[in-house]
Scaffold this motif. Structure first.
Motif, mmCIF file in Angstrom:
data_model
loop_
_atom_site.group_PDB
_atom_site.id
_atom_site.type_symbol
_atom_site.label_atom_id
_atom_site.label_comp_id
_atom_site.label_asym_id
_atom_site.label_seq_id
_atom_site.Cartn_x
_atom_site.Cartn_y
_atom_site.Cartn_z
ATOM 1 N N GLU A 245 -15.326 65.587 36.787
ATOM 2 C CA GLU A 245 -16.236 66.433 36.006
ATOM 3 C C GLU A 245 -15.554 67.734 35.611
ATOM 4 O O GLU A 245 -15.670 68.213 34.483
ATOM 5 C CB GLU A 245 -17.499 66.750 36.815
ATOM 6 C CG GLU A 245 -18.408 65.569 37.049
ATOM 7 C CD GLU A 245 -19.044 65.085 35.770
ATOM 8 O OE1 GLU A 245 -19.355 65.932 34.919
ATOM 9 O OE2 GLU A 245 -19.204 63.852 35.615
ATOM 10 N N ARG A 246 -14.852 68.290 36.577
ATOM 11 C CA ARG A 246 -14.198 69.574 36.333
ATOM 12 C C ARG A 246 -13.159 69.428 35.216
ATOM 13 O O ARG A 246 -13.040 70.283 34.357
ATOM 14 C CB ARG A 246 -13.544 70.054 37.629
ATOM 15 C CG ARG A 246 -13.433 71.560 37.691
ATOM 16 C CD ARG A 246 -12.982 72.005 39.053
ATOM 17 N NE ARG A 246 -14.080 72.034 40.005
ATOM 18 C CZ ARG A 246 -13.889 72.050 41.329
ATOM 19 N NH1 ARG A 246 -12.681 72.004 41.836
ATOM 20 N NH2 ARG A 246 -14.931 72.112 42.138
ATOM 21 N N LYS A 247 -12.432 68.302 35.265
ATOM 22 C CA LYS A 247 -11.415 68.069 34.226
ATOM 23 C C LYS A 247 -12.063 67.962 32.850
ATOM 24 O O LYS A 247 -11.597 68.555 31.881
ATOM 25 C CB LYS A 247 -10.667 66.770 34.542
ATOM 26 C CG LYS A 247 -9.289 67.017 35.099
ATOM 27 C CD LYS A 247 -8.527 65.718 35.135
ATOM 28 C CE LYS A 247 -7.118 65.949 35.602
ATOM 29 N NZ LYS A 247 -6.457 64.680 35.899
ATOM 30 N N LYS A 248 -13.177 67.203 32.827
ATOM 31 C CA LYS A 248 -13.914 67.035 31.573
ATOM 32 C C LYS A 248 -14.331 68.392 31.023
ATOM 33 O O LYS A 248 -14.153 68.714 29.858
ATOM 34 C CB LYS A 248 -15.164 66.190 31.816
ATOM 35 C CG LYS A 248 -14.969 64.709 31.607
ATOM 36 C CD LYS A 248 -16.332 64.042 31.670
ATOM 37 C CE LYS A 248 -16.202 62.549 31.884
ATOM 38 N NZ LYS A 248 -17.465 61.963 32.328
ATOM 39 N N LEU A 249 -14.892 69.199 31.954
ATOM 40 C CA LEU A 249 -15.398 70.502 31.555
ATOM 41 C C LEU A 249 -14.262 71.353 30.986
ATOM 42 O O LEU A 249 -14.410 72.010 29.945
ATOM 43 C CB LEU A 249 -16.013 71.191 32.780
ATOM 44 C CG LEU A 249 -16.835 72.435 32.465
ATOM 45 C CD1 LEU A 249 -18.103 72.017 31.747
ATOM 46 C CD2 LEU A 249 -17.182 73.172 33.752
ATOM 47 N N ARG A 250 -13.125 71.283 31.676
ATOM 48 C CA ARG A 250 -11.996 72.113 31.252
ATOM 49 C C ARG A 250 -11.520 71.703 29.857
ATOM 50 O O ARG A 250 -11.263 72.553 29.004
ATOM 51 C CB ARG A 250 -10.867 71.984 32.272
ATOM 52 C CG ARG A 250 -10.057 73.251 32.372
ATOM 53 C CD ARG A 250 -9.124 73.174 33.549
ATOM 54 N NE ARG A 250 -9.800 73.350 34.820
ATOM 55 C CZ ARG A 250 -9.330 72.878 35.980
ATOM 56 N NH1 ARG A 250 -8.225 72.178 36.008
ATOM 57 N NH2 ARG A 250 -9.975 73.119 37.094
ATOM 58 N N SER A 251 -11.456 70.391 29.615
ATOM 59 C CA SER A 251 -10.979 69.960 28.303
ATOM 60 C C SER A 251 -11.986 70.336 27.226
ATOM 61 O O SER A 251 -11.619 70.697 26.110
ATOM 62 C CB SER A 251 -10.713 68.455 28.290
ATOM 63 O OG SER A 251 -11.905 67.768 28.550
ATOM 64 N N LYS A 252 -13.283 70.292 27.614
ATOM 65 C CA LYS A 252 -14.306 70.718 26.662
ATOM 66 C C LYS A 252 -14.112 72.184 26.302
ATOM 67 O O LYS A 252 -14.124 72.578 25.132
ATOM 68 C CB LYS A 252 -15.693 70.522 27.275
ATOM 69 C CG LYS A 252 -16.470 69.372 26.665
ATOM 70 C CD LYS A 252 -17.879 69.364 27.186
ATOM 71 C CE LYS A 252 -18.507 67.987 27.041
ATOM 72 N NZ LYS A 252 -19.718 67.853 27.849
ATOM 73 N N GLN A 253 -13.935 73.003 27.345
ATOM 74 C CA GLN A 253 -13.755 74.440 27.116
ATOM 75 C C GLN A 253 -12.570 74.688 26.195
ATOM 76 O O GLN A 253 -12.611 75.513 25.284
ATOM 77 C CB GLN A 253 -13.535 75.153 28.442
ATOM 78 C CG GLN A 253 -14.827 75.401 29.183
ATOM 79 C CD GLN A 253 -14.568 75.937 30.575
ATOM 80 O OE1 GLN A 253 -13.506 75.731 31.144
ATOM 81 N NE2 GLN A 253 -15.545 76.628 31.120
ATOM 82 N N LEU A 254 -11.509 73.894 26.447
ATOM 83 C CA LEU A 254 -10.301 74.044 25.654
ATOM 84 C C LEU A 254 -10.587 73.740 24.187
ATOM 85 O O LEU A 254 -10.171 74.482 23.287
ATOM 86 C CB LEU A 254 -9.243 73.082 26.201
ATOM 87 C CG LEU A 254 -7.807 73.540 26.013
ATOM 88 C CD1 LEU A 254 -7.556 74.750 26.873
ATOM 89 C CD2 LEU A 254 -6.847 72.415 26.387
#
Lengths: 262, 289
Positions: A245-254
């Motif tokens: 989830e955290r990875k997903k969130l980070r890529s979204k933020q990016l």
């Protein structure tokens, strides 16, 4: 519960005069019931909290049981080793008739649970609702209590007072990690209990170590395994999911950032 | 001092120790933890024996302290990860106890410590196991051990009285005041483990639980002040051990069991006649006649 049953067993022995499972069962049921009533009375009428009330009643009952036990040992001669076994349990010294009793109990247990499954389910999860739709809650509670007491009395001989409570809690807790459904949880808890029983007995044959504790250790290992690796609720899977989830969130933020820049 | 006096002194020391610690347990609603620690301490004793090859004194205390803190830590860990706290306690202590029993039976030929002894205790043998300094006996080892633990307990309670009090009654306020609540929790559990192991050898695991919870709960019925409750519960502990010992010698039954029953009797009497929270008083209030 296991502790509170002891004085009942002793009194039953004093009244009846010999070792008999049925009489012990009745005695244990009575003293278990009295203990429950005492706990409820204390919680209801004083400002003592439930945990302390349980502690008071159980330790005093157990103390009484020990007193009676020493009394019996001194006054009734030396052939009471059978009653001593109730304290610590001797799975290895069970006789054929004991095994028969255990089998009958197990079958009765399964049948009763099958019959009352829906009712038990409702009163476990939502007592007020059960009362509302006319389920006889106190009667079913009584049935459940009776089942528990009979398992305690019969199991005591095999594993002893202290380890009895572990066999109640640990397999059920382990099963909780694998499923959300009561049907499966009951079944799994039974299977886990049986597994740890077989493994513990086998190990104790090989290593010359008392059976009861080994059974508990196996049950705990099953619990730890479930706690760590169960799908969905297990600790490892939770961590992996959180990581994803955290990875997903980070890529979204990016992506958002990129979008703003463009 | 005579045989009887030493036994009474031991039992009284157990009563005082347990009364002091038990008060905090009852107030913090952690009675079940005492049950847990009193069982898992067995592993500490066995472990200490395996390391140091002796069953007395400091090594046993350290072993029990470590296992007690381990129990607390594991229970808290499981609880944090979503296991119900009573179930967490049940799993942890039964497992540690089972490991302890297995270890004992593996080394049974060398260890003078059987499970029966651990559960029921042998206070009747206390006076014969004396401590000798320069060839002179200066009293039973158990009395010195209990006295030592009592000194630690009193020291901690006096020293950290305010912190213990606030964190027991209102842990959120304690946190905002900057009191290290978690640290205090572990200190208390450490004291509990020490008390348990010191009482263990002479009175057994069951009596420890009875002595920890029942006198303090009784004192809780008598008073609203923490300081009074501490003293009250210690005194009730002593009283129960006197009555229990006399009862046990009169009927020739287990001393530790009789003391547990005596605490129960005192509790039952207090339940009715305690001035503020007793049932008689409450019922008199309800029906003014």
């Amino acid at each position: 519960m296991a502790h509170a049953a002891l004085p009942g067993i002793c009194i039953a022995f004093l009244l009846y005069g010999q070792k008999s499972l049925l009489v012990f069962l009745i005695g244990a049921a009575c003293s278990g019931y009295i203990a429950t009533v005492c706990i409820q009375f204390i919680v209801k009428h004083t400002r003592i909290k439930e945990d302390a009330a349980i502690g008071i009643v159980l330790s005093v009952f157990f103390g009484l049981g020990i007193v009676l036990l020493t009394w019996i040992n001194q006054h009734e001669g030396g052939n009471q080793s059978g009653i001593n076994d109730f304290l610590f349990g001797k799975a290895a010294s069970l006789t054929g008739s004991d095994v028969n009793v255990l089998t009958v109990t197990a079958i009765t247990m399964i049948i009763t649970i099958l019959i009352f499954f829906k009712e038990f389910k409702i009163i476990t999860f939502d007592r007020a609702f059960a009362q509302g739709i006319g389920v006889p809650v106190s009667l079913l509670n009584g049935v459940l209590m009776f089942l528990i007491v009979s398992v305690v009395v019969i199991g005591l001989q095999a594993v002893g007072v202290v380890l009895m409570s572990a066999l109640f809690i640990t397999p059920a807790l382990a099963a909780r990690y694998w499923t959300e459904k009561l049907e499966w949880m009951t079944l799994l808890a039974g299977v886990f209990g049986a597994l740890s029983g077989v493994a513990g007995a086998y190990m104790s044959l090989i290593a010359y170590v008392p059976t009861g504790p080994l059974v508990i250790i196996f049950a705990t290992m099953l619990f730890l395994f479930s706690f760590l690796f169960a799908p969905k609720r297990g600790l490892c899977n939770k961590m992996i999911r959180r990581h994803i989830e955290r990875k997903k969130l980070r890529s979204k933020q990016l992506m958002y950032k990129r979008g703003e820049q463009l | 001092m005579s045989y009887t006096m030493w036994i009474l002194l031991t039992a009284a020391l157990v009563g005082i120790n347990c009364g002091l610690i038990g008060t905090f347990l009852v107030l913090r609603k952690m009675s079940m933890l005492s049950d847990a620690i009193s069982h898992s301490v067995l592993l500490g004793i066995v472990g200490a024996y395996m390391v140091s090859h002796q069953l007395q004194g400091v090594s046993m205390l350290i072993g029990a302290l470590l296992v007690g803190l381990l129990t607390t830590f594991l229970v808290q860990l499981l609880h944090q990860k979503g296991v119900q706290s009573d179930a967490a306690i049940g799993v942890v202590f039964t497992c540690l106890f089972a490991i302890g029993v297995v270890l004992i039976s593996l080394f049974a030929d060398r260890v003078h410590l059987d499970v029966e002894h651990a559960l029921m205790g042998e206070i009747a043998f206390v006076p014969w196991d004396v401590l000798e300094v320069g060839g002179k006996s200066i009293g039973p080892k158990a009395v010195w051990l209990l006295g030592f633990v009592l000194a630690i307990n009193i020291f901690v309670i006096v020293f950290a009285y305010k912190e213990l009090k606030i964190s027991s009654f209102d842990s959120e306020m304690a946190v905002t005041l900057g009191i290290p609540v978690v640290f205090i929790h572990y200190v208390l559990m450490g004291m509990l483990s020490l008390t348990t192991v010191a009482s263990f050898d002479s009175v057994g695991a069951i009596l420890v639980v009875a002595m920890l919870i029942v006198p303090s709960a009784t004192a809780y019925l008598w008073t609203d002040r923490l300081s009074v409750m501490l003293i009250c519960s210690a005194m009730i502990g002593v009283l129960a051990s006197m009555i229990g010992y006399m009862g046990a010698t009169a009927f020739n039954v287990s001393i530790s069991g009789a003391i547990a029953v005596a605490t129960g009797v005192i509790f039952f009497v207090s339940l009715w006649i305690a001035p503020k929270h007793g049932l008689l008083r409450k019922w008199l209030k309800k029906s003014p006649a």
